[in-house]
Design a protein around this motif. Structure first.
Motif, PDB file in Angstrom:
ATOM      1  N   PRO A  47     -11.063   7.951  53.411  1.00  0.00           N
ATOM      2  CA  PRO A  47     -11.419   9.296  53.855  1.00  0.00           C
ATOM      3  C   PRO A  47     -10.593  10.408  53.209  1.00  0.00           C
ATOM      4  O   PRO A  47     -11.161  11.433  52.801  1.00  0.00           O
ATOM      5  CB  PRO A  47     -11.182   9.238  55.373  1.00  0.00           C
ATOM      6  CG  PRO A  47     -11.331   7.786  55.716  1.00  0.00           C
ATOM      7  CD  PRO A  47     -10.747   7.062  54.539  1.00  0.00           C
ATOM      8  N   ASP A  48      -9.277  10.216  53.098  1.00  0.00           N
ATOM      9  CA  ASP A  48      -8.457  11.306  52.564  1.00  0.00           C
ATOM     10  C   ASP A  48      -8.695  11.519  51.070  1.00  0.00           C
ATOM     11  O   ASP A  48      -8.837  12.661  50.613  1.00  0.00           O
ATOM     12  CB  ASP A  48      -6.974  11.042  52.840  1.00  0.00           C
ATOM     13  CG  ASP A  48      -6.597  11.410  54.281  1.00  0.00           C
ATOM     14  OD1 ASP A  48      -7.485  11.843  55.028  1.00  0.00           O
ATOM     15  OD2 ASP A  48      -5.415  11.263  54.643  1.00  0.00           O
ATOM     16  N   LEU A  49      -8.740  10.423  50.326  1.00  0.00           N
ATOM     17  CA  LEU A  49      -9.007  10.565  48.886  1.00  0.00           C
ATOM     18  C   LEU A  49     -10.350  11.256  48.671  1.00  0.00           C
ATOM     19  O   LEU A  49     -10.491  12.143  47.823  1.00  0.00           O
ATOM     20  CB  LEU A  49      -9.030   9.193  48.200  1.00  0.00           C
ATOM     21  CG  LEU A  49      -7.731   8.390  48.167  1.00  0.00           C
ATOM     22  CD1 LEU A  49      -7.953   7.070  47.435  1.00  0.00           C
ATOM     23  CD2 LEU A  49      -6.608   9.178  47.499  1.00  0.00           C
ATOM     24  N   ASP A  50     -11.340  10.861  49.455  1.00  0.00           N
ATOM     25  CA  ASP A  50     -12.675  11.431  49.269  1.00  0.00           C
ATOM     26  C   ASP A  50     -12.730  12.898  49.664  1.00  0.00           C
ATOM     27  O   ASP A  50     -13.416  13.698  49.019  1.00  0.00           O
ATOM     28  CB  ASP A  50     -13.711  10.639  50.076  1.00  0.00           C
ATOM     29  CG  ASP A  50     -13.945   9.260  49.473  1.00  0.00           C
ATOM     30  OD1 ASP A  50     -13.479   9.027  48.344  1.00  0.00           O
ATOM     31  OD2 ASP A  50     -14.589   8.427  50.134  1.00  0.00           O
ATOM     32  N   THR A  51     -12.002  13.250  50.713  1.00  0.00           N
ATOM     33  CA  THR A  51     -11.993  14.653  51.133  1.00  0.00           C
ATOM     34  C   THR A  51     -11.403  15.530  50.022  1.00  0.00           C
ATOM     35  O   THR A  51     -11.925  16.602  49.718  1.00  0.00           O
ATOM     36  CB  THR A  51     -11.220  14.811  52.448  1.00  0.00           C
ATOM     37  OG1 THR A  51     -11.936  14.104  53.466  1.00  0.00           O
ATOM     38  CG2 THR A  51     -11.109  16.274  52.861  1.00  0.00           C
ATOM     39  N   VAL A  52     -10.331  15.054  49.403  1.00  0.00           N
ATOM     40  CA  VAL A  52      -9.734  15.799  48.283  1.00  0.00           C
ATOM     41  C   VAL A  52     -10.733  15.895  47.125  1.00  0.00           C
ATOM     42  O   VAL A  52     -10.993  16.968  46.573  1.00  0.00           O
ATOM     43  CB  VAL A  52      -8.422  15.130  47.815  1.00  0.00           C
ATOM     44  CG1 VAL A  52      -7.935  15.744  46.506  1.00  0.00           C
ATOM     45  CG2 VAL A  52      -7.354  15.251  48.900  1.00  0.00           C
ATOM     46  N   MET A  53     -11.334  14.758  46.797  1.00  0.00           N
ATOM     47  CA  MET A  53     -12.254  14.679  45.651  1.00  0.00           C
ATOM     48  C   MET A  53     -13.492  15.539  45.877  1.00  0.00           C
ATOM     49  O   MET A  53     -13.903  16.304  44.988  1.00  0.00           O
ATOM     50  CB  MET A  53     -12.617  13.203  45.493  1.00  0.00           C
ATOM     51  CG  MET A  53     -13.382  12.837  44.274  1.00  0.00           C
ATOM     52  SD  MET A  53     -13.488  11.017  44.138  1.00  0.00           S
ATOM     53  CE  MET A  53     -14.723  10.642  45.405  1.00  0.00           C
ATOM     54  N   TYR A  54     -14.079  15.433  47.050  1.00  0.00           N
ATOM     55  CA  TYR A  54     -15.285  16.217  47.343  1.00  0.00           C
ATOM     56  C   TYR A  54     -14.963  17.716  47.430  1.00  0.00           C
ATOM     57  O   TYR A  54     -15.737  18.549  46.969  1.00  0.00           O
ATOM     58  CB  TYR A  54     -15.913  15.789  48.674  1.00  0.00           C
ATOM     59  CG  TYR A  54     -16.496  14.394  48.744  1.00  0.00           C
ATOM     60  CD1 TYR A  54     -16.850  13.670  47.615  1.00  0.00           C
ATOM     61  CD2 TYR A  54     -16.735  13.783  49.993  1.00  0.00           C
ATOM     62  CE1 TYR A  54     -17.398  12.397  47.702  1.00  0.00           C
ATOM     63  CE2 TYR A  54     -17.289  12.512  50.093  1.00  0.00           C
ATOM     64  CZ  TYR A  54     -17.613  11.822  48.955  1.00  0.00           C
ATOM     65  OH  TYR A  54     -18.161  10.561  49.062  1.00  0.00           O
ATOM     66  N   THR A  55     -13.827  18.047  48.058  1.00  0.00           N
ATOM     67  CA  THR A  55     -13.485  19.462  48.230  1.00  0.00           C
ATOM     68  C   THR A  55     -13.259  20.132  46.876  1.00  0.00           C
ATOM     69  O   THR A  55     -13.812  21.194  46.588  1.00  0.00           O
ATOM     70  CB  THR A  55     -12.223  19.617  49.097  1.00  0.00           C
ATOM     71  OG1 THR A  55     -12.460  19.031  50.376  1.00  0.00           O
ATOM     72  CG2 THR A  55     -11.863  21.090  49.299  1.00  0.00           C
ATOM     73  N   LEU A  56     -12.455  19.474  46.039  1.00  0.00           N
ATOM     74  CA  LEU A  56     -12.137  20.087  44.742  1.00  0.00           C
ATOM     75  C   LEU A  56     -13.298  19.952  43.754  1.00  0.00           C
ATOM     76  O   LEU A  56     -13.409  20.737  42.816  1.00  0.00           O
ATOM     77  CB  LEU A  56     -10.872  19.458  44.158  1.00  0.00           C
ATOM     78  CG  LEU A  56      -9.611  19.604  45.015  1.00  0.00           C
ATOM     79  CD1 LEU A  56      -8.401  19.049  44.273  1.00  0.00           C
ATOM     80  CD2 LEU A  56      -9.370  21.063  45.399  1.00  0.00           C
ATOM     81  N   GLY A  57     -14.176  18.971  43.989  1.00  0.00           N
ATOM     82  CA  GLY A  57     -15.309  18.746  43.083  1.00  0.00           C
ATOM     83  C   GLY A  57     -16.567  19.471  43.499  1.00  0.00           C
ATOM     84  O   GLY A  57     -17.603  19.347  42.844  1.00  0.00           O
ATOM     85  N   GLY A  58     -16.504  20.223  44.597  1.00  0.00           N
ATOM     86  CA  GLY A  58     -17.665  21.019  44.996  1.00  0.00           C
ATOM     87  C   GLY A  58     -18.729  20.249  45.766  1.00  0.00           C
ATOM     88  O   GLY A  58     -19.870  20.692  45.868  1.00  0.00           O
ATOM     89  N   GLY A  59     -18.356  19.097  46.342  1.00  0.00           N
ATOM     90  CA  GLY A  59     -19.361  18.301  47.054  1.00  0.00           C
ATOM     91  C   GLY A  59     -19.126  18.209  48.555  1.00  0.00           C
ATOM     92  O   GLY A  59     -19.824  17.478  49.246  1.00  0.00           O
ATOM     93  N   ILE A  60     -18.154  18.970  49.040  1.00  0.00           N
ATOM     94  CA  ILE A  60     -17.757  18.820  50.450  1.00  0.00           C
ATOM     95  C   ILE A  60     -18.724  19.536  51.390  1.00  0.00           C
ATOM     96  O   ILE A  60     -19.360  20.512  50.999  1.00  0.00           O
ATOM     97  CB  ILE A  60     -16.315  19.377  50.662  1.00  0.00           C
ATOM     98  CG1 ILE A  60     -15.696  18.821  51.942  1.00  0.00           C
ATOM     99  CG2 ILE A  60     -16.309  20.909  50.689  1.00  0.00           C
ATOM    100  CD1 ILE A  60     -15.164  17.432  51.811  1.00  0.00           C
TER     101      ILE A  60
END
Lengths: 319, 319
Positions: A47-60
């Motif tokens: 969850p944490d890795l994905d939240t960082v990845m999605y947030t910074l990658g524009g997918g959150i």
């Protein structure tokens, strides 16, 4: 400028978005918490890795702060129709793809750090995201449920129980045997500044620090280590950080969290302006402290916070 | 009345829906083809079993004949965005749940037959659905691609290539070492009638018969074995059965398929009225034959076909 950030989920991810805006040319390495990883339906969920990845990658999903935007939940509905649980963890159809790709790559023998790098190839988060470890660490919370003391997975405590019962202990199971993932100690060793964002000091930053070698590397890095309080006005800005702070005997105040990290680790600490009165107490603990607005209400406000953190680091460096 | 049906995918599933309407009180056991099973994204996908289960359980996409109704494809879109293939197999968000539950149960040690039973607990197909085997059998098709002869998975031949190149051979890899799943031989031994629906005689019924013990049990059952031609007017009713018939040297006619099964296995055979001229040829091969309408245009028409098959079985029994 090389910046290393220790990040949990939503708080860390939002801070990073502000940091990128504040210093667009900085070389940012994010050491991500994996203690809240969980196996669901045979899939590895981070969850944490994905939240960082999605947030910074524009997918959150901007509103809830986790999960994918434009999401549907048909797969989850069907799992429930099969009577297969748990049903309390909100995995969406788009999100499932990330876990399927990750699980397939792990099954093929790639370490989590390599898998994370491959997933980031798509998302282009603009930072280097490294899990704290490639080894399995799982944060468990000791609680009393139905008169019985038991240890449950952090996600069960946080998501299913909404931290509604006291946490008696928080244990990052496996941390003692874990090794920092490739690149973690190198990034810390080469950093110009190390930042603790307003993430949970126990289950996010604390778990990362529990991996042997990471705390020591930060303490010995010889560069400013600055943090931003996740507690504003004696309450967590978001989430239920106070519940797990109680478990480690730390009061839910900006000053107490700084003291919890300690001057052996932390050189500078930002508290919110409403907590200006605690500056003195933090400085008495040997940690340089400033009071500035700490509400991440939008990216610009967050960028200003990041700028303040870097300014504090500069103060520390030239002191 | 105890009926055993050997079923592939769409044709078998639609026939079964008619059979249930024709004889609602019958005790129907379906032996399902698993030769077209495929591992995709680390998940075990059983297209034929699922088509039977979804069709009889009311969850099928009626128009395309496979996959789930009210389906979305967000997960698949995301896998493509990650660059993870194959992209030619149409897995929907709802459908994924079935494969995730199946894969998780298989990983926990349950055999496919037990997993199928568990999945059917939800769908209540009104038949007992048993995979032909719990062992891995994978139908491969030998083709010439780019001047090179290679063996590809049946699904790649059927779905990706749309059977656009000649099949030089069809091999159910692993069939020789496979054992019939628990309940298969028992159901055949206790059947009052055994039916080959208008499924593909090579890659559906043929694969089931390739599992050692099943063909022999049917031949020795001492009860009528009747089939319905999947070829009407020298062309497959649906799909591309002619492509794989050519690979086993069988012409694409109703009579040739009956001869391919042979009188050692088959007692009765239904051809479509347009193929009435072939009745004589089939009977000359020692197989009782009738010409009746064989287009499964709706459930009523299909129920009439099923009724004709059972009437033919009765003729065989009392002959």
């Amino acid at each position: 400028m090389r910046i290393v950030v220790l990040a949990g989920g939503i708080g860390g991810a939002r801070f990073l978005r502000g940091l990128k805006r504040a210093v667009p040319d900085a070389d940012i390495t994010v050491i991500g918490n994996t203690g809240d990883d969980i196996h669901l339906f045979g899939l590895k969920v981070c969850p944490d890795l994905d939240t960082v990845m999605y947030t910074l990658g524009g997918g959150i999903d901007e509103e809830q702060g986790w999960g994918r935007s434009d999401e549907t939940f048909h797969l989850k509905e069907e799992l429930a129709a099969y009577g297969v649980g748990p049903d309390w963890f909100g995995l969406g159809d788009r999100d499932f793809a990330t876990h399927i790709v990750r699980t397939q790559m792990l099954g093929a023998g790639f370490p989590l750090s390599a898998v994370t790098e491959a997933l980031c190839d798509r998302w282009q988060p603009g930072v280097r995201l490294i899990p704290m470890t490639d080894d399995r660490v799982e944060t468990h919370v000791a609680v009393e449920l139905d008169g019985e003391r038991k240890a449950i997975h952090f996600q069960e405590y946080w998501v299913r129980l909404r931290a509604s019962v006291p946490a008696q202990a928080v244990v990052p199971v496996g941390a003692e045997q874990a090794k920092p993932a490739p690149g973690v100690l190198e990034a810390i060793g080469e950093a110009d500044v190390i930042v603790f964002p307003p993430s949970n000091p126990v289950v996010s930053v604390g778990t990362i620090l529990a991996v042997p070698g990471i705390r020591e590397a930060i303490a010995d890095a010889g560069v400013p280590v600055v943090g931003l309080s996740p507690i504003v006005g004696d309450a967590p800005v978001r989430g239920m950080a106070d519940k797990v702070l109680a478990a480690v005997g730390v009061e839910s105040t900006a000053a107490a969290v700084a003291e919890h990290y300690g001057s052996g680790l932390l050189d500078g600490w930002l508290v919110d302006t409403v907590d200006a009165a605690s500056v003195e107490r933090v400085e008495a603990a040997g940690i340089r402290c400033r009071a500035v607005p700490l509400m991440m209400s939008d990216v610009d406000a967050t960028a200003r916070m990041a700028g303040e953190a870097l300014a504090l680091a500069e103060e520390v460096r030239t002191a």
